[in-house]
Design a protein around this motif. Structure first.
Motif, PDB file in Angstrom:
ATOM      1  N   LYS A   1       0.731  -1.111   0.087  1.00  0.00           N
ATOM      2  CA  LYS A   1      -0.010  -0.029  -0.005  1.00  0.00           C
ATOM      3  C   LYS A   1       0.754   1.379  -0.107  1.00  0.00           C
ATOM      4  CE  LYS A   1      -3.586   2.295   2.339  1.00  0.00           C
ATOM      5  NZ  LYS A   1      -4.417   2.534   3.777  1.00  0.00           N
ATOM      6  N   GLY A   2       0.756   2.191  -0.918  1.00  0.00           N
ATOM      7  CA  GLY A   2       1.290   3.569  -1.123  1.00  0.00           C
ATOM      8  C   GLY A   2       2.725   3.329  -1.576  1.00  0.00           C
ATOM      9  N   GLU A   3       3.262   2.313  -2.132  1.00  0.00           N
ATOM     10  CA  GLU A   3       4.505   2.011  -2.859  1.00  0.00           C
ATOM     11  C   GLU A   3       4.417   2.209  -4.387  1.00  0.00           C
ATOM     12  OE1 GLU A   3       6.640  -1.405  -1.314  1.00  0.00           O
ATOM     13  OE2 GLU A   3       5.755  -0.959   0.704  1.00  0.00           O
ATOM     14  N   ILE A   4       3.416   2.075  -4.950  1.00  0.00           N
ATOM     15  CA  ILE A   4       3.169   2.246  -6.360  1.00  0.00           C
ATOM     16  C   ILE A   4       2.413   3.689  -6.778  1.00  0.00           C
ATOM     17  CG2 ILE A   4       2.355   1.116  -8.532  1.00  0.00           C
ATOM     18  CD1 ILE A   4       4.314  -0.754  -6.724  1.00  0.00           C
ATOM     19  N   ILE A   5       3.201   4.115  -7.988  1.00  0.00           N
ATOM     20  CA  ILE A   5       2.611   5.511  -8.345  1.00  0.00           C
ATOM     21  C   ILE A   5       2.083   4.991  -9.865  1.00  0.00           C
ATOM     22  CG2 ILE A   5       4.892   6.127  -9.187  1.00  0.00           C
ATOM     23  CD1 ILE A   5       2.664   8.722  -7.700  1.00  0.00           C
ATOM     24  N   ARG A   6       0.965   5.703 -10.015  1.00  0.00           N
ATOM     25  CA  ARG A   6       0.265   5.360 -11.112  1.00  0.00           C
ATOM     26  C   ARG A   6       0.396   6.771 -11.824  1.00  0.00           C
ATOM     27  NH1 ARG A   6      -4.727   3.543  -9.701  1.00  0.00           N
ATOM     28  NH2 ARG A   6      -3.936   1.526  -9.494  1.00  0.00           N
TER      29      ARG A   6
ATOM     30  N   TRP B   1      -1.880  10.314 -16.801  1.00  0.00           N
ATOM     31  CA  TRP B   1      -2.251  10.378 -18.007  1.00  0.00           C
ATOM     32  C   TRP B   1      -2.681   9.005 -18.713  1.00  0.00           C
ATOM     33  CZ3 TRP B   1       1.946  13.804 -20.967  1.00  0.00           C
ATOM     34  CH2 TRP B   1       1.906  15.091 -20.564  1.00  0.00           C
ATOM     35  N   HIS B   2      -1.767   7.687 -18.510  1.00  0.00           N
ATOM     36  CA  HIS B   2      -2.079   6.703 -19.290  1.00  0.00           C
ATOM     37  C   HIS B   2      -1.977   5.434 -18.114  1.00  0.00           C
ATOM     38  CE1 HIS B   2      -0.310   9.121 -22.459  1.00  0.00           C
ATOM     39  NE2 HIS B   2      -1.396   8.890 -22.873  1.00  0.00           N
ATOM     40  N   GLN B   3      -1.943   5.868 -16.948  1.00  0.00           N
ATOM     41  CA  GLN B   3      -1.911   4.748 -15.708  1.00  0.00           C
ATOM     42  C   GLN B   3      -0.708   3.685 -15.849  1.00  0.00           C
ATOM     43  OE1 GLN B   3      -4.671   5.411 -13.807  1.00  0.00           O
ATOM     44  NE2 GLN B   3      -4.792   7.116 -15.012  1.00  0.00           N
ATOM     45  N   TRP B   4       0.369   4.235 -16.392  1.00  0.00           N
ATOM     46  CA  TRP B   4       1.486   3.198 -16.302  1.00  0.00           C
ATOM     47  C   TRP B   4       1.891   3.269 -14.739  1.00  0.00           C
ATOM     48  CZ3 TRP B   4       5.707   2.768 -20.198  1.00  0.00           C
ATOM     49  CH2 TRP B   4       5.198   2.481 -21.678  1.00  0.00           C
ATOM     50  N   GLU B   5       2.127   2.026 -14.127  1.00  0.00           N
ATOM     51  CA  GLU B   5       2.627   2.027 -12.647  1.00  0.00           C
ATOM     52  C   GLU B   5       4.140   1.865 -12.503  1.00  0.00           C
ATOM     53  OE1 GLU B   5      -1.479   0.181 -10.758  1.00  0.00           O
ATOM     54  OE2 GLU B   5      -0.073  -1.136 -11.620  1.00  0.00           O
ATOM     55  N   PHE B   6       4.748   2.335 -11.482  1.00  0.00           N
ATOM     56  CA  PHE B   6       5.986   2.071 -11.204  1.00  0.00           C
ATOM     57  C   PHE B   6       6.192   2.229  -9.761  1.00  0.00           C
ATOM     58  CE2 PHE B   6       5.511   4.882 -15.294  1.00  0.00           C
ATOM     59  CZ  PHE B   6       6.726   4.536 -15.819  1.00  0.00           C
ATOM     60  N   ASP B   7       7.405   1.482  -9.199  1.00  0.00           N
ATOM     61  CA  ASP B   7       7.811   1.346  -7.987  1.00  0.00           C
ATOM     62  C   ASP B   7       8.389   2.765  -7.238  1.00  0.00           C
ATOM     63  OD1 ASP B   7       9.079   0.531  -5.464  1.00  0.00           O
ATOM     64  OD2 ASP B   7       9.127  -1.616  -6.313  1.00  0.00           O
ATOM     65  N   VAL B   8       7.666   3.232  -6.393  1.00  0.00           N
ATOM     66  CA  VAL B   8       8.211   4.303  -5.887  1.00  0.00           C
ATOM     67  C   VAL B   8       9.678   4.035  -5.313  1.00  0.00           C
ATOM     68  CG1 VAL B   8       8.077   6.238  -4.101  1.00  0.00           C
ATOM     69  CG2 VAL B   8       6.194   5.547  -5.541  1.00  0.00           C
ATOM     70  N   LYS B   9       9.957   3.190  -4.724  1.00  0.00           N
ATOM     71  CA  LYS B   9      11.115   2.673  -4.098  1.00  0.00           C
ATOM     72  C   LYS B   9      12.296   2.375  -5.210  1.00  0.00           C
ATOM     73  CE  LYS B   9       9.243   0.601   0.076  1.00  0.00           C
ATOM     74  NZ  LYS B   9       9.481  -0.681   1.074  1.00  0.00           N
ATOM     75  N   THR B  10      11.998   1.888  -6.327  1.00  0.00           N
ATOM     76  CA  THR B  10      12.973   1.434  -7.349  1.00  0.00           C
ATOM     77  C   THR B  10      12.823   2.175  -8.586  1.00  0.00           C
ATOM     78  OG1 THR B  10      11.809  -0.318  -8.224  1.00  0.00           O
ATOM     79  CG2 THR B  10      13.306  -0.687  -6.428  1.00  0.00           C
ATOM     80  N   GLY B  11      11.831   2.705  -8.905  1.00  0.00           N
ATOM     81  CA  GLY B  11      11.684   3.395 -10.184  1.00  0.00           C
ATOM     82  C   GLY B  11      11.257   2.238 -11.119  1.00  0.00           C
ATOM     83  N   GLN B  12      11.300   0.925 -10.911  1.00  0.00           N
ATOM     84  CA  GLN B  12      10.795   0.019 -11.813  1.00  0.00           C
ATOM     85  C   GLN B  12       9.377   0.090 -12.370  1.00  0.00           C
ATOM     86  OE1 GLN B  12      10.809  -3.698 -10.216  1.00  0.00           O
ATOM     87  NE2 GLN B  12      10.680  -4.984 -12.129  1.00  0.00           N
ATOM     88  N   SER B  13       9.154  -0.287 -13.683  1.00  0.00           N
ATOM     89  CA  SER B  13       7.746   0.023 -14.235  1.00  0.00           C
ATOM     90  C   SER B  13       7.145  -1.278 -14.040  1.00  0.00           C
ATOM     91  CB  SER B  13       7.909   0.054 -15.764  1.00  0.00           C
ATOM     92  OG  SER B  13       6.840  -0.242 -16.373  1.00  0.00           O
ATOM     93  N   TRP B  14       5.899  -1.637 -13.838  1.00  0.00           N
ATOM     94  CA  TRP B  14       5.285  -2.788 -13.555  1.00  0.00           C
ATOM     95  C   TRP B  14       4.684  -3.089 -14.961  1.00  0.00           C
ATOM     96  CZ3 TRP B  14       6.674  -6.032 -10.310  1.00  0.00           C
ATOM     97  CH2 TRP B  14       7.279  -5.489  -9.168  1.00  0.00           C
TER      98      TRP B  14
ATOM     99  N   ARG C   1      11.686   2.166 -16.799  1.00  0.00           N
ATOM    100  CA  ARG C   1      12.065   2.662 -15.528  1.00  0.00           C
ATOM    101  C   ARG C   1      12.009   3.938 -15.408  1.00  0.00           C
ATOM    102  NH1 ARG C   1      14.964  -0.771 -12.794  1.00  0.00           N
ATOM    103  NH2 ARG C   1      14.956   0.203 -11.017  1.00  0.00           N
ATOM    104  N   VAL C   2      11.719   4.501 -14.201  1.00  0.00           N
ATOM    105  CA  VAL C   2      11.797   5.976 -13.936  1.00  0.00           C
ATOM    106  C   VAL C   2      12.973   6.324 -13.020  1.00  0.00           C
ATOM    107  CG1 VAL C   2      10.300   6.148 -11.860  1.00  0.00           C
ATOM    108  CG2 VAL C   2      10.519   8.156 -13.367  1.00  0.00           C
ATOM    109  N   ARG C   3      13.563   7.337 -13.272  1.00  0.00           N
ATOM    110  CA  ARG C   3      15.224   7.760 -12.627  1.00  0.00           C
ATOM    111  C   ARG C   3      14.702   7.784 -11.067  1.00  0.00           C
ATOM    112  NH1 ARG C   3      20.674   8.965 -13.005  1.00  0.00           N
ATOM    113  NH2 ARG C   3      21.306   9.626 -10.555  1.00  0.00           N
TER     114      ARG C   3
END
Length: 145
Positions: free
Chosen positions: A72-77, A80-93, A100-102
């Motif tokens: 909970k609260g670790e994934i940012i969406r 615009w297009h609902q792509w999801e990224f891990d806030v802790k690592t920047g990895q794309s799901w 990935r995001v920097r």
């Protein structure tokens, strides 16, 4: 690496974020259960302001009718297009191998340690000024880039 003092710990409560600009980059600082993480505020897919998106988690379902909600609260969406990224690592799901995001190192440092680390040695002069003891009693979120 250069250090940037971006906020006091109490400025970003757990579950919240602060978006800042450093060296021409927009960066989101997130507090996840008392740990701080920083990612670039730009979705690699379409350039959206990623850190303004919704924070969520994952739903796992081993069998129909049973599910658990984790992270909970670790994934940012992306807003615009609902792509999801891990806030802790920047990895794309969406595409974990290529996209990935920097992410940046964010940590907490005590105010007194910051004051001591920025001190410089000065040459003594002939004049004496009245001085007062100063201390910092807060903890600060520090971003290293």
């Amino acid at each position: 690496m250069k250090k940037y003092f971006v906020a006091t710990v109490d400025e970003i409560p757990p579950g919240h974020r602060k978006i800042i600009s450093i060296a021409g980059r927009s960066i989101g600082i997130f507090n996840i259960n008392g740990e701080f993480f920083a990612i670039r505020n730009r979705c690699p897919h379409g350039g959206a302001p990623l850190c303004e998106g919704e924070l969520s988690g994952f739903v796992h379902s081993p069998v129909p009718g049973e599910y658990t909600y984790t992270r909970k609260g670790e994934i940012i969406r992306c807003p615009w297009h609902q792509w999801e990224f891990d806030v802790k690592t920047g990895q794309s799901w969406f595409d974990p191998v290529k996209t990935r995001v920097r992410s940046y190192d964010a940590k907490v440092e005590q105010g007194c340690a910051i004051a001591e680390s920025t001190g410089t040695k000065l040459e003594e002069g002939p004049h004496v000024a009245e001085t007062f003891h100063v201390s910092l009693d807060k903890d600060y979120v520090v971003l290293e880039m």
